[in-house]
Design a protein around this motif. Sequence first.
Motif: not given
Length: 113
Positions: A5-7, A26-28, A37-38, A43-44
């Motif tokens: 959730e924090d993420f 997304y990567g940036a 976290r990749s 995207g997730w």
Amino acid sequence: MKNHEDFFQNVYDVVRLIPKGRVTSYGAIAKYLGTARSSRMVGWAMNAAHSSRQNDVPAHRVVNRNGELTGKHHFSTPFLMKELLEKEGIKVVKDKIKNFNKHFWDPMKELEL
DNA sequence: ACATTGACGGAAA
DNA sequence: ATTTCCGCCAATG
């Protein structure tokens, strides 16, 4: 508990900070939050955005590193993403952003520190 | 428990 | 410039 959730909250926060007419990848975002976290996790998080959050997250301003509208199928309609971007002055041809580098907004540089 | 998939990305061939 | 492969981590079958 629930670091997810924090993420998510962090991701939404950064996405909300993207200026109108600019885009990022997304990567940036993943890199800005720390590579722990990749990009897939970003995207997730975005996938969870439309369900749990309201439309205060401009997900259309987030594309992949190639400048392609890979997430368009997750919007209400496949063309909504393109329309929103063009509405902000970003030209999209065949699901790809023109002058991507020019519109690219890097949180690392823009928000730096 | 194992395999495949995914709004990804970078390096290598 | 394009394709292939690997790392990433959670979800799903």
